[in-house]
Design a protein around this motif. Structure first.
Motif, PDB file in Angstrom:
ATOM      1  N   GLN A 298      -4.493  10.533  -3.144  1.00  0.00           N
ATOM      2  CA  GLN A 298      -3.568   9.400  -3.092  1.00  0.00           C
ATOM      3  C   GLN A 298      -2.119   9.811  -3.287  1.00  0.00           C
ATOM      4  OE1 GLN A 298      -6.250   6.415  -5.452  1.00  0.00           O
ATOM      5  NE2 GLN A 298      -4.652   5.202  -4.471  1.00  0.00           N
TER       6      GLN A 298
ATOM      7  N   ASP B  93       0.805  -1.219   0.000  1.00  0.00           N
ATOM      8  CA  ASP B  93       0.000   0.000   0.000  1.00  0.00           C
ATOM      9  C   ASP B  93       0.839   1.271   0.000  1.00  0.00           C
ATOM     10  OD1 ASP B  93       1.029  -0.223   2.543  1.00  0.00           O
ATOM     11  OD2 ASP B  93      -0.884   0.057   3.582  1.00  0.00           O
TER      12      ASP B  93
ATOM     13  N   THR C 276      -5.734   1.416  -3.385  1.00  0.00           N
ATOM     14  CA  THR C 276      -5.882   2.603  -2.534  1.00  0.00           C
ATOM     15  C   THR C 276      -4.542   3.044  -1.943  1.00  0.00           C
ATOM     16  OG1 THR C 276      -6.330   1.334  -0.508  1.00  0.00           O
ATOM     17  CG2 THR C 276      -8.211   1.866  -1.933  1.00  0.00           C
TER      18      THR C 276
END
Length: 373
Positions: free
Chosen positions: A189, A71, A157
């Motif tokens: 993001q 991530d 994400t």
């Protein structure tokens, strides 16, 4: 190489797809020295050039084997500074990866468990110096990477940070300026950017390098800009001395550093009709449109700038002015002016900014306002 590799050729219907669409992928062998179990992929994605015409780009994506979660992504914009497609990072990382100037950075980021994407942001025509092309392609590479979970296992994400120095900072900085209007869905993001040895405007950089050890950058920039601006290409043909054309266009078949050697200490007046031609209306218009930073509002992402006070390739004054403008616009910036550092030493900004990057990727809010030291 890319010039003859069918992987780089987009499918016929790609023009009807949205920018950032993932068009094709392949897995390639992992280079040595990037950590155990690292997987490496290349993604072909739809983008657009500086004029808005459909184009495609390739990004090389490194996925670490030691990460507890996928991530956190660093988009590394390489300073490959070339007008030859066969000098693109995607090819260098397959054939001679350690020769890429940012290879040690990539290895360091992977060792921290961060995935790394390295886009060929100059595009298939290697439009060096074209900020809009670089910014669009950088953003579209991020879009494609975030879509690639079924291939790379990356979290759609994920937090993304931009890193770039010198020519690589062109792609990073223009991406920050364009994200609000071109890729608004990435606003939250993209959590920060580390920008080193910034080159804020083409015009002043040309004059700073003319007749110096780095004067080979000038033919590279001129040819890079001519690839997407027909008016600029016609202007260049008109001011280029006919007996210099063969050597000048050698840049399209050589990597940047290799070509630049032949132009060390060359004055632009030795291959152009005059040094004053840079002030003609056409080049000034193009320099303003795609070669000048700070004209598209203040980026909302936190930024860490690292710049040498003795940078002769890109003198510090335009960077100081850009930072001041952004700070007055409410930006959140750390700006470290490296005393007595030249353009090359500014690469140490990766070391100076690494803990800052880690905090951004971990979702820790950046300090507000500007800190200059």
């Amino acid at each position: 190489p890319p010039s003859v590799d069918s992987f780089y050729q987009p499918p016929a219907d790609y023009v009807n797809l949205s920018p950032g669409t993932l068009l094709r992928s392949r897995q390639i062998p992992s280079p040595q020295n990037v950590g155990a179990c690292t997987r490496v992929f290349q993604l072909l994605y739809r983008s657009q050039d500086a004029t808005g015409a459909p184009t495609a780009g390739v990004s090389t994506v490194f996925v670490p084997g030691n990460a507890s979660s996928l991530d956190k992504i660093i988009s590394v914009q390489s300073a490959y500074d070339s007008t030859d497609i066969d000098c693109s990072p995607s090819y260098t990382l397959r054939t001679n990866p350690t020769s890429l100037g940012e290879f040690s950075e990539i290895s360091s980021f992977l060792s921290r468990g961060w995935s790394v994407s390295v886009p060929d942001f100059e595009g298939f025509f290697a439009a060096f110096g074209n900020g809009l092309q670089a910014g669009y392609s950088t953003l579209d590479s991020i879009r494609a990477v975030l879509q690639s979970g079924n291939i790379t296992n990356l979290d759609p994400t994920a937090n993304v940070a931009l890193v770039g120095g010198s020519g690589g900072a062109i792609g990073s900085e223009f991406a920050l300026e364009l994200v609000k209007t071109y890729a608004a869905e990435l606003q939250s993001q993209i959590v920060g950017a580390l920008l080193m040895a910034l080159v804020p405007d083409v015009n002043s950089t040309i004059y700073a390098n003319d007749g110096t050890t780095t004067s080979g950058l000038i033919p590279l920039v001129l040819q890079g800009l001519a690839k997407q601006y027909l008016s600029f290409a016609n202007w260049l043909s008109g001011v280029l001395l006919s007996d210099q054309a063969a050597g000048f266009f050698g840049a399209t078949t050589e990597c940047g550093e290799q070509f630049a050697i032949s132009y060390v200490f060359r004055q632009s007046s030795s291959y152009l009709t005059s040094t004053s031609v840079f002030q003609d209306a056409i080049p000034q218009q193009v320099f303003q449109e795609t070669g000048t930073m700070g004209l598209r509002g203040t980026p909302s992402q936190p930024m860490f700038y690292y710049k040498g006070t003795l940078d002769t390739l890109s003198p510090i004054a335009p960077t100081d002015a850009l930072i001041q403008k952004y700070c007055e616009g409410g930006a959140n910036i750390i700006y470290q002016r490296c005393t007595n550092c030249d353009h090359g030493l500014a690469s140490y900004g990766v070391i100076a900014g690494s803990s800052w990057l880690e905090d951004r990727l971990n979702g820790i809010p950046a300090a507000t306002g500007c800190t200059i030291s």
